[in-house]
Motif scaffolding. Structure first.
Motif, mmCIF file in Angstrom:
data_model
loop_
_atom_site.group_PDB
_atom_site.id
_atom_site.type_symbol
_atom_site.label_atom_id
_atom_site.label_comp_id
_atom_site.label_asym_id
_atom_site.label_seq_id
_atom_site.Cartn_x
_atom_site.Cartn_y
_atom_site.Cartn_z
ATOM 1 N N ALA A 144 -30.378 9.860 -22.912
ATOM 2 C CA ALA A 144 -30.418 10.931 -22.105
ATOM 3 C C ALA A 144 -31.957 11.350 -22.521
ATOM 4 C CB ALA A 144 -29.437 12.176 -22.651
ATOM 5 N N LYS A 145 -32.299 11.261 -23.588
ATOM 6 C CA LYS A 145 -33.714 11.646 -23.846
ATOM 7 C C LYS A 145 -34.615 10.669 -23.039
ATOM 8 C CE LYS A 145 -34.981 12.695 -28.177
ATOM 9 N NZ LYS A 145 -35.373 12.626 -29.473
ATOM 10 N N LEU A 146 -34.494 9.366 -22.940
ATOM 11 C CA LEU A 146 -35.119 8.487 -22.195
ATOM 12 C C LEU A 146 -35.235 8.813 -20.838
ATOM 13 C CD1 LEU A 146 -36.517 5.718 -22.184
ATOM 14 C CD2 LEU A 146 -34.445 4.664 -22.089
ATOM 15 N N ARG A 147 -33.950 9.124 -20.456
ATOM 16 C CA ARG A 147 -33.879 9.399 -18.619
ATOM 17 C C ARG A 147 -34.724 10.676 -18.456
ATOM 18 N NH1 ARG A 147 -30.908 11.549 -14.628
ATOM 19 N NH2 ARG A 147 -31.078 10.381 -12.588
ATOM 20 N N THR A 148 -34.771 11.680 -19.471
ATOM 21 C CA THR A 148 -35.474 12.860 -19.301
ATOM 22 C C THR A 148 -37.163 12.549 -19.270
ATOM 23 O OG1 THR A 148 -33.813 14.117 -20.391
ATOM 24 C CG2 THR A 148 -36.226 15.181 -20.159
#
Length: 419
Positions: A144-148
Motif C-alpha cells: 500500500a505504501k509503495l502504491r501510494t
C-alpha cells in the motif's frame, strides 16, 4: 513463517532497507513515466508526424507482443534471482526510451515500442518477485505504501509534463523522453545499491516452469481481476469522453476528475490498503470495490440527464466513490495476487498476473468506448453490473484458492473504513 504453497521458510522480518530502496526506485521511475506518458501521443503525432491511427496500431502491436515476456522472465527471476532480471529490464527500457528521439517512421516506432513493452513486462514479473521477498510479515502495508508513492510519482511527472506541452517544441519533448530514460537508469542504480540480490528459493520436486497454468483457482482470479481492472480506464479514458461529448459540463471538469481520483488514492491507499492482509480479506475487498464501482457508474450515467451544476456535483461524487473502489480493488488484487503464489515461484505467478492485467488494459479502449459510449446510459449500467458481478465472485474465488493451498489461515473480517 512458512507461506502457503511453499516448502521454503521466509523471514517474518521485513527488509526495511530493501523496502526503502524499492519505494525510491519506483517513485523516481514513475515520475519519468508521468513526464513521458502524458505527452507521448503529442510527440509521436506532431513531432514525428505519425498519424494517430498508426500510433495506436503500433502501441497495440507492441503491447500484445510484450505479453510474451511475462512467463519466461518470471521463470528466470525465480531461477537466478529477481533483482538481476529487474535491473536488465530497466536498462533495456532506458535504451529503448532514448531511441525514441531518433525514430522517423512507423516501423521504427513499432520496433522500439515493442522492445520497451517486452522489457516492461519482464520488469513487472521480476519486480513482483522483489516486492514479495522484501515484504516481510506485513506485505499489505508495504504494498500500500509503495502504491501510494507510485501514484504520487505519476502525478508529479504529469504536472511536470505540462511545461513541455505548453512550449510544444521538439527539444521540449526530447527533454521529457530523456528524463524518462534517466528515470529508468536511476531506478536501476538505486536498486543495485539498496536491494539485496536475493538468492532463488529452493523449489519442490513437483515444481515445473508452467505450474501457474495448471493452477485453476489462480488463473480464475487473474481473469476476474484483469476484467475488473477495466476500472482504471473508466476514469482516465471513458469518463472524460463521456463528459465532453454527452454532457454540457465545462471541459475543465476533466482536470477535476484526475485531481479527485489521484487525491483520494494518495490519501487513502495506505490507510485502507494496509488492512487487507489475507486472501480472504482480499476477496472481500474485491466485493466491496464492485459495489462501489456499480454506484459510481450509475452516478456517471445520470450526469447526462441533469443541469450543468448537477452534472458537476454528480461527477465529483461519482469519481470519489469510484476512487474508493479503486483503493479496495488494488488492495484485494495485491492480497490475492501475491498471497496465493508460492514463494519459490513468485516471478512466474507475477509474470502471468501481468499478462492478464496488460491484456485487459490493451482491450479496455475498445470495450469501453465501443460498448459504453455506443449504448449510452444502458452501457454505464451494464458496466457497473459487470464490476459488481466480478466483485461478488471475489470471496468464493479466494475461498476456493485457499482450499487448494496447504494450510488455512484464520479468517479475519475486513476492517471498516472508519477504523
Amino acid at each position: 513463517m512458512t507461506k502457503r504453497g511453499s516448502s521454503q521458510q521466509v523471514s517474518n522480518h521485513p527488509d526495511a532497507g530493501a523496502q526503502r530502496a524499492l519505494i525510491a526506485a519506483n517513485f523516481i521511475n514513475r515520475i519519468g513515466n508521468g513526464l513521458f506518458n502524458t505527452a507521448s501521443i503529442l510527440y509521436f503525432t506532431f513531432v514525428v508526424h505519425l498519424p494517430a491511427t498508426q500510433v495506436g496500431l503500433g502501441l497495440t502491436i507492441a503491447g500484445l507482443i510484450g505479453l510474451a515476456a511475462g512467463l519466461p522472465a518470471g521463470n528466470l527471476a525465480d531461477r537466478i534471482g529477481p533483482r538481476t532480471i529487474w535491473l536488465v529490464a530497466l536498462v533495456v527500457q532506458a535504451v529503448a526510451m532514448t531511441a525514441f528521439i531518433w525514430i522517423d517512421s512507423w516501423l521504427a516506432f513499432t520496433l522500439v515500442a515493442t522492445v520497451d513493452r517486452l522489457a516492461a513486462t519482464a520488469g513487472g514479473a521480476a519486480g513482483g518477485g522483489l516486492i514479495a521477498r522484501a515484504s516481510g510479515e506485513s506485505p499489505a502495508a508495504f504494498r500500500a505504501k509503495l502504491r501510494t508513492y507510485v501514484n504520487l510519482g505519476v502525478v508529479m511527472g504529469t504536472l511536470g509534463s505540462a511545461f513541455a506541452i505548453q512550449i510544444d517544441t521538439r527539444p521540449a519533448y526530447t527533454a521529457l523522453i530523456l528524463a524518462n530514460a534517466a528515470s529508468f537508469a536511476l531506478a536501476g542504480l538505486i536498486a543495485f545499491i539498496g536491494v539485496p540480490n536475493y538468492r532463488p528459493l529452493p523449489r519442490p520436486k513437483e515444481h515445473h516452469q508452467w505450474a501457474v497454468l495448471t493452477d485453476r483457482p489462480y488463473m480464475t482470479f487473474v481473469a476476474l481481476w484483469s476484467v475488473m481492472s477495466l476500472q482504471y480506464q473508466t476514469v482516465s479514458l471513458l469518463l472524460p469522453l463521456w463528459l465532453t461529448t454527452q454532457t454540457d459540463a465545462p471541459r475543465w471538469i476533466v482536470v477535476v476528475v484526475y485531481v479527485v481520483n489521484n487525491g483520494v488514492c494518495l490519501l487513502l491507499q495506505y490507510k485502507l490498503g494496509s488492512r487487507v492482509e489475507t486472501t480472504r480479506q482480499g476477496g472481500k475487498a474485491l466485493r466491496l470495490a464492485g459495489i462501489l464501482f456499480l454506484v459510481s457508474c450509475v452516478l456517471m450515467a445520470l450526469s447526462a440527464e441533469v443541469p450543468i451544476w448537477a452534472a458537476l456535483v454528480l461527477t465529483v461524487v461519482a469519481v470519489t466513490i469510484h476512487s474508493l473502489g479503486e483503493v479496495w480493488e488494488s488492495s484485494g488484487g495485491y492480497a490475492l495476487g501475491f498471497g496465493l503464489a508460492p514463494d519459490h515461484a513468485q516471478g512466474q505467478y507475477q509474470g502471468f498476473l501481468g499478462i492478464g492485467f496488460n491484456a485487459g488494459q490493451a482491450l479496455a479502449p475498445l470495450v469501453l468506448t465501443g460498448a459504453v459510449l455506443t449504448l449510452g446510459i444502458p452501457g454505464w449500467l451494464l458496466l457497473g453490473g459487470l464490476f459488481a458481478g466480478l466483485g461478488a465472485a471475489g470471496p468464493p474465488v479466494a475461498a476456493w484458492a485457499e482450499r487448494t493451498r496447504p494450510g488455512k489461515p484464520e479468517e479475519a473480517p475486513l476492517p471498516k473504513v472508519g477504523g
